[in-house]
Write a protein that holds these residues in place. Structure first.
Motif, short mmCIF file in Angstrom:
data_model
loop_
_atom_site.label_atom_id
_atom_site.label_comp_id
_atom_site.label_asym_id
_atom_site.label_seq_id
_atom_site.Cartn_x
_atom_site.Cartn_y
_atom_site.Cartn_z
N GLN A 85 0.83 -1.20 0.00
CA GLN A 85 0.00 0.00 0.00
C GLN A 85 0.87 1.26 0.00
N LYS A 141 3.92 1.49 -1.02
CA LYS A 141 4.62 1.54 -2.31
C LYS A 141 3.70 2.12 -3.38
N ARG A 142 2.44 1.64 -3.44
CA ARG A 142 1.48 2.17 -4.41
C ARG A 142 1.20 3.65 -4.16
N LYS A 143 1.07 4.01 -2.90
CA LYS A 143 0.82 5.41 -2.54
C LYS A 143 2.01 6.29 -2.97
N ARG A 144 3.23 5.83 -2.73
CA ARG A 144 4.43 6.56 -3.12
C ARG A 144 4.51 6.68 -4.65
N MET A 145 4.21 5.59 -5.37
CA MET A 145 4.22 5.62 -6.83
C MET A 145 3.19 6.62 -7.36
N GLN A 146 2.00 6.60 -6.76
CA GLN A 146 0.95 7.54 -7.17
C GLN A 146 1.39 8.98 -6.90
N SER A 147 1.99 9.21 -5.75
CA SER A 147 2.48 10.55 -5.40
C SER A 147 3.57 10.99 -6.37
N ASN A 148 4.47 10.06 -6.72
CA ASN A 148 5.54 10.39 -7.67
C ASN A 148 4.97 10.71 -9.05
N ARG A 149 3.95 9.95 -9.47
CA ARG A 149 3.32 10.23 -10.76
C ARG A 149 2.69 11.62 -10.77
N GLU A 150 1.99 11.94 -9.69
CA GLU A 150 1.35 13.25 -9.58
C GLU A 150 2.39 14.38 -9.57
N ARG A 168 3.68 14.79 -13.06
CA ARG A 168 2.69 15.47 -13.89
C ARG A 168 2.70 16.97 -13.62
#
Length: 160
Positions: free
Chosen positions: A29, A31-40, A43
């Motif tokens: 969770q 890791k997914r949250k960090r990846m999502q934050s990095n994507r944002e 962007r």
């Protein structure tokens, strides 16, 4: 006793195993949250970069427009300067010619005014003749054609 100890170690393993699974889920969770934050974040960074690029392009367009206007003003000013320089050259030549004419007329006047053989009566007569000649000169329509004519200087007298 062996069986009870086996049971307790088995249940500990089950608890450890459950705890490890929970830990793994929690790490996934995060890791997914960090990846999502990095994507944002990436962007937003791309958007800022694009906005900065757009601002720079607008600035380039504005500066090019100002540069063209400045070049146009320089060309107009240069042309006006050249025209004024040419006019000044003509006026200088006219002034030189008029100065020479004035000197000649002053010399003629000095010759007439000096007592070069004329008596007082003769001087009065010469003055009357000059006055009449001047009046006739301006009253003759053919002579009036030359009154407002500009003095033209030849272009070959100018040296730049």
């Amino acid at each position: 006793m062996a069986s009870s100890s086996g049971n307790s170690s088995g249940s500990t393993r089950l608890q450890n195993s459950g705890s490890e699974e929970d830990l793994q889920v929690l790490m996934d969770q995060r890791k997914r949250k960090r990846m999502q934050s990095n994507r944002e974040s990436a962007r937003r960074s791309r958007m800022r970069k694009q906005q900065h690029l757009d601002e720079l392009m607008a600035q380039v367009t504005q500066l090019r427009k100002e540069n063209a206007q400045i070049h146009s003003n320089i060309n107009i000013t240069s042309q006006l300067y050249m025209n004024i320089e040419a006019e000044n050259s003509v006026l200088r030549a006219q002034m030189a010619e008029l100065t020479q004419r004035l000197q000649s007329l002053e010399e003629i006047g000095d010759c007439i005014n000096s007592n070069g053989g004329f008596g007082e009566a003769d001087q009065e007569e010469v003055f009357q003749i000059q006055t009449n000649a001047a009046a006739d000169c301006f009253m003759n329509p053919l002579n009036l054609l030359y009154v407002n004519q500009p003095i033209i200087a030849a272009a070959d007298i100018f040296h730049y």
